[in-house]
Design a protein around this motif. Structure first.
Motif, PDB file in Angstrom:
ATOM      1  N   ARG A   1       0.845  -1.192   0.000  1.00 45.49           N
ATOM      2  CA  ARG A   1       0.000   0.000   0.000  1.00 45.49           C
ATOM      3  C   ARG A   1       0.880   1.241   0.000  1.00 45.49           C
ATOM      4  NH1 ARG A   1      -4.706  -1.748   4.343  1.00 45.49           N
ATOM      5  NH2 ARG A   1      -5.259  -3.694   3.279  1.00 45.49           N
ATOM      6  N   TYR A   2       0.418   2.235  -0.738  1.00 46.97           N
ATOM      7  CA  TYR A   2       1.179   3.470  -0.858  1.00 46.97           C
ATOM      8  C   TYR A   2       0.242   4.613  -1.214  1.00 46.97           C
ATOM      9  CZ  TYR A   2       0.759   2.537  -5.864  1.00 46.97           C
ATOM     10  OH  TYR A   2       0.271   2.300  -7.126  1.00 46.97           O
ATOM     11  N   GLU A   3       0.769   5.817  -1.105  1.00 46.05           N
ATOM     12  CA  GLU A   3       0.020   6.999  -1.518  1.00 46.05           C
ATOM     13  C   GLU A   3       0.750   7.670  -2.665  1.00 46.05           C
ATOM     14  OE1 GLU A   3      -1.446   9.866   1.231  1.00 46.05           O
ATOM     15  OE2 GLU A   3      -2.077   8.314   2.644  1.00 46.05           O
TER      16      GLU A   3
ATOM     17  N   GLU B   1       7.357  -4.289  -7.198  1.00 49.97           N
ATOM     18  CA  GLU B   1       8.114  -3.749  -8.329  1.00 49.97           C
ATOM     19  C   GLU B   1       7.200  -3.215  -9.433  1.00 49.97           C
ATOM     20  OE1 GLU B   1      11.591  -3.605  -8.516  1.00 49.97           O
ATOM     21  OE2 GLU B   1      11.527  -4.241  -6.439  1.00 49.97           O
ATOM     22  N   ALA B   2       5.892  -3.346  -9.253  1.00 44.40           N
ATOM     23  CA  ALA B   2       4.953  -2.866 -10.274  1.00 44.40           C
ATOM     24  C   ALA B   2       5.035  -1.351 -10.390  1.00 44.40           C
ATOM     25  CB  ALA B   2       3.534  -3.291  -9.910  1.00 44.40           C
TER      26      ALA B   2
ATOM     27  N   ASN C   1       7.243   0.502  -4.770  1.00 39.89           N
ATOM     28  CA  ASN C   1       8.091   0.535  -3.568  1.00 39.89           C
ATOM     29  C   ASN C   1       8.973   1.773  -3.468  1.00 39.89           C
ATOM     30  OD1 ASN C   1       9.927  -0.140  -5.526  1.00 39.89           O
ATOM     31  ND2 ASN C   1      10.578  -2.057  -4.565  1.00 39.89           N
ATOM     32  N   GLU C   2       8.915   2.678  -4.445  1.00 46.58           N
ATOM     33  CA  GLU C   2       9.700   3.911  -4.394  1.00 46.58           C
ATOM     34  C   GLU C   2       8.899   5.105  -3.861  1.00 46.58           C
ATOM     35  OE1 GLU C   2      11.212   4.302  -8.375  1.00 46.58           O
ATOM     36  OE2 GLU C   2      12.708   2.728  -8.081  1.00 46.58           O
TER      37      GLU C   2
ATOM     38  N   PHE D   1       4.990   4.129   1.526  1.00 44.68           N
ATOM     39  CA  PHE D   1       4.947   2.727   1.111  1.00 44.68           C
ATOM     40  C   PHE D   1       4.972   1.822   2.333  1.00 44.68           C
ATOM     41  CE2 PHE D   1       7.430  -1.125   0.201  1.00 44.68           C
ATOM     42  CZ  PHE D   1       6.632  -1.700  -0.786  1.00 44.68           C
ATOM     43  N   GLU D   2       4.002   0.905   2.452  1.00 39.45           N
ATOM     44  CA  GLU D   2       3.992  -0.055   3.562  1.00 39.45           C
ATOM     45  C   GLU D   2       3.560  -1.422   3.070  1.00 39.45           C
ATOM     46  OE1 GLU D   2       3.251   1.035   7.759  1.00 39.45           O
ATOM     47  OE2 GLU D   2       1.892   2.490   6.826  1.00 39.45           O
TER      48      GLU D   2
END
Length: 195
Positions: free
Chosen positions: A73-75, A87-88, A98-99, A103-104
């Motif tokens: 999950r990320y914003e 890696e998507a 993940n960059e 990111f969690e």
């Protein structure tokens, strides 16, 4: 496959092969109670509570053996997003998932493991119950919203609570001592009975 097969598979992949089935079962049961995605760090705390070995080792074993399902999950641009692969590329900005700053990793049990646990628990329950009680248990399950459980027959005394007679005697003493005024005939009858 079964819960026992999962445990054996994980145990065989560790160096000391001393992963106890009971601990494995209790750990998975703890995650089953949660029944939703949890942050990786919270999952590691639960693993640490049950295991003396490195919780990251257990976490990796659980992921690699498809016991855990992972969601990233990320914003991005104030929009909450999730992805199954770290890696998507993000649909909004094109960067790798993940960059992102927010990111969690979130984790939950896979459906297969949940089913194995249900099956194991069902077998465990039925192996310890007299078969003549099965119709009653099925009826209770069907009408669970109307069931009130009374636990007794040796549960209270080992836990330090009084048995029924002592409970009522103590209640009688308090009632007489404080002169509690109640209009209930049943209370008065019990108090008089225990004189």
């Amino acid at each position: 496959m079964s819960l026992m097969n999962c445990w054996e598979s994980i145990r065989d992949k560790t160096e000391n092969k001393e992963i106890d089935f009971e601990i494995f079962y209790l750990l998975l049961s703890e995650f089953q109670k949660i029944n939703s995605y949890q942050k990786k760090r919270n999952v590691e705390k639960i693993i640490k509570k049950y295991c003396l070995v490195n919780e990251l080792l257990w976490f990796d074993l659980f992921v690699n053996n498809q016991i855990f399902k992972i969601e990233y999950r990320y914003e991005c641009n104030d929009v909450s997003c999730s992805e199954k692969i770290s890696e998507a590329k993000c649909d909004l900005c094109g960067e790798k998932v993940n960059e992102h700053d927010e990111f969690e990793i979130f984790v939950r049990l896979t459906k297969n493991i949940e089913e194995y646990l249900k099956e194991y628990n069902r077998n465990l329950l039925f192996s310890n119950i007299n078969k003549k009680y099965l119709p009653t248990l099925k009826d209770i399950k069907k009408n669970l919203s109307d069931v009130v459980f009374f636990i007794g027959a040796g549960v209270s005394i080992p836990l330090g609570f009084p048995n029924w007679v002592n409970l009522l005697k103590n209640w009688r003493k308090d009632w007489l001592k404080n002169r509690i005024k109640k209009n209930s005939k049943s209370i008065l009858i019990m108090v008089m009975f225990l004189k």
